[in-house]
Design a protein around this motif. Structure first.
Motif, mmCIF file in Angstrom:
data_model
loop_
_atom_site.group_PDB
_atom_site.id
_atom_site.type_symbol
_atom_site.label_atom_id
_atom_site.label_comp_id
_atom_site.label_asym_id
_atom_site.label_seq_id
_atom_site.Cartn_x
_atom_site.Cartn_y
_atom_site.Cartn_z
ATOM 1 N N HIS A 4 0.449 68.040 6.489
ATOM 2 C CA HIS A 4 0.921 67.664 5.157
ATOM 3 C C HIS A 4 1.964 68.629 4.621
ATOM 4 N N SER A 5 2.366 69.552 5.475
ATOM 5 C CA SER A 5 3.389 70.507 5.056
ATOM 6 C C SER A 5 4.707 69.787 4.836
ATOM 7 N N SER A 6 5.498 70.289 3.899
ATOM 8 C CA SER A 6 6.807 69.699 3.636
ATOM 9 C C SER A 6 7.877 70.314 4.518
ATOM 10 N N ARG A 7 7.482 71.310 5.293
ATOM 11 C CA ARG A 7 8.468 71.907 6.191
ATOM 12 C C ARG A 7 8.912 70.854 7.194
ATOM 13 N N ASP A 48 13.132 75.553 4.790
ATOM 14 C CA ASP A 48 11.783 75.115 5.149
ATOM 15 C C ASP A 48 11.815 74.234 6.403
ATOM 16 N N ASP A 69 9.659 65.527 12.856
ATOM 17 C CA ASP A 69 10.512 64.742 11.963
ATOM 18 C C ASP A 69 11.873 64.452 12.592
ATOM 19 N N ASP A 204 8.952 62.122 2.293
ATOM 20 C CA ASP A 204 8.723 63.351 1.535
ATOM 21 C C ASP A 204 10.040 63.852 0.930
ATOM 22 N N ALA A 206 11.005 66.655 -0.351
ATOM 23 C CA ALA A 206 11.488 67.965 0.103
ATOM 24 C C ALA A 206 12.131 67.845 1.490
ATOM 25 N N GLN A 207 11.502 67.049 2.359
ATOM 26 C CA GLN A 207 12.056 66.865 3.706
ATOM 27 C C GLN A 207 13.391 66.131 3.654
#
Ligand code: PRP
Ligand code: ZN
Ligand code: MG
Length: 226
Positions: A4-7, A48, A69, A204, A206-207
């Motif tokens: 679930h990280s946005s990195r 990130d 991603d 997402d 941020a992504q």
């Protein structure tokens, strides 16, 4: 490894024809990468982004399964995996974000230097060793030629000498490998370059922001290289 990280996770080749230039592209795009050669994951210090360093053959699947991603991979590897997944009814969706200006090579059929070769029909009834069975199978079908395909993950170029195959179907870039093994390139069946791919449904915020920052930089680097 936090799902679930946005990195942003980018899959790249650990070692091989694309690894140096992928690395150089990231650096040119301003990514500060903590370069410790043996590490699977390299954290980018100023964005990130995590860079995953894996085998090239694993990259399309990692993106198609949504585990990474983005990915940088050769079209040959991407197309082979797509054909295989279509046959197996597995997910094989992705978007191509950019065609890159490196990693050019061709997938070719080669025979032994002294072999008689009159065209694709000369392959009928022969055994061909390759790491790309799906692409080769598609080509043979298009040509209406029936041949046996032997799937080898490596050392394809020694197969004829070892008596394992009559011909090979493998990547050629400089041609040095064929030459060193007494082989002659007779058909080019696929031309490939590196591409940047993205998994489906990146949502997402941020992504998306990181991707939107990255893309113009990549385009600029590619244009400068032309
Ligand atoms: C390809 C191919 C040959 C070599 C040909 O391997 O399998 O070994 O490159 O290049 P050349 O024409 O310049 O001699 P690759 O580097 O893609 O590695 P891999 O097969 O291990 O993925
Ligand atoms: Zn490979
Ligand atoms: Mg090889």
């Amino acid at each position: 490894f936090n799902q679930h990280s946005s990195r942003l996770r980018i899959a790249t080749q650990k070692s091989g024809r694309l690894s140096q230039e992928s690395q150089a592209l990231f650096t040119s795009c301003g990514l500060k990468i903590n370069l410790r050669e043996q590490r699977l994951i390299a954290h980018v210090e100023n964005m990130d982004i995590d860079i995953l360093r894996v085998r090239d053959d694993d990259i399309p699947g990692l993106v198609m399964d949504g585990v990474c991603d983005l990915g940088i991979v050769g079209e040959n590897v991407l197309e082979e995996e797509s054909l295989q997944r279509q046959l197996d009814n597995e997910p094989c969706d992705y978007d191509i974000l950019s065609r890159l200006s490196f990693g050019g090579c061709r997938l070719s059929i080669a025979v032994q230097q002294e072999a008689d070769y009159q065209g694709p029909t000369s392959l009928a009834g022969k055994t061909i060793a390759t790491t790309y069975p799906r692409l080769l199978n598609r080509y043979l079908k298009q040509q209406g030629v029936q041949a046996r395909i032997v799937n080898l993950k490596g050392s394809v170029e020694v197969a004829p000498r070892a008596g394992l195959a009559d011909a090979i179907c493998d990547l050629v870039s400089t041609g040095a490998t064929l030459e060193a093994n007494g082989l002659r390139e007779v058909e080019v069946i696929y031309r490939s370059k590196a591409v940047l791919i993205q998994r489906k449904n990146v949502s997402d915020a941020a992504q998306l922001k990181i991707i939107n920052t990255l893309m113009p930089r990549i385009s600029a680097v590619m244009q400068a290289n032309e």
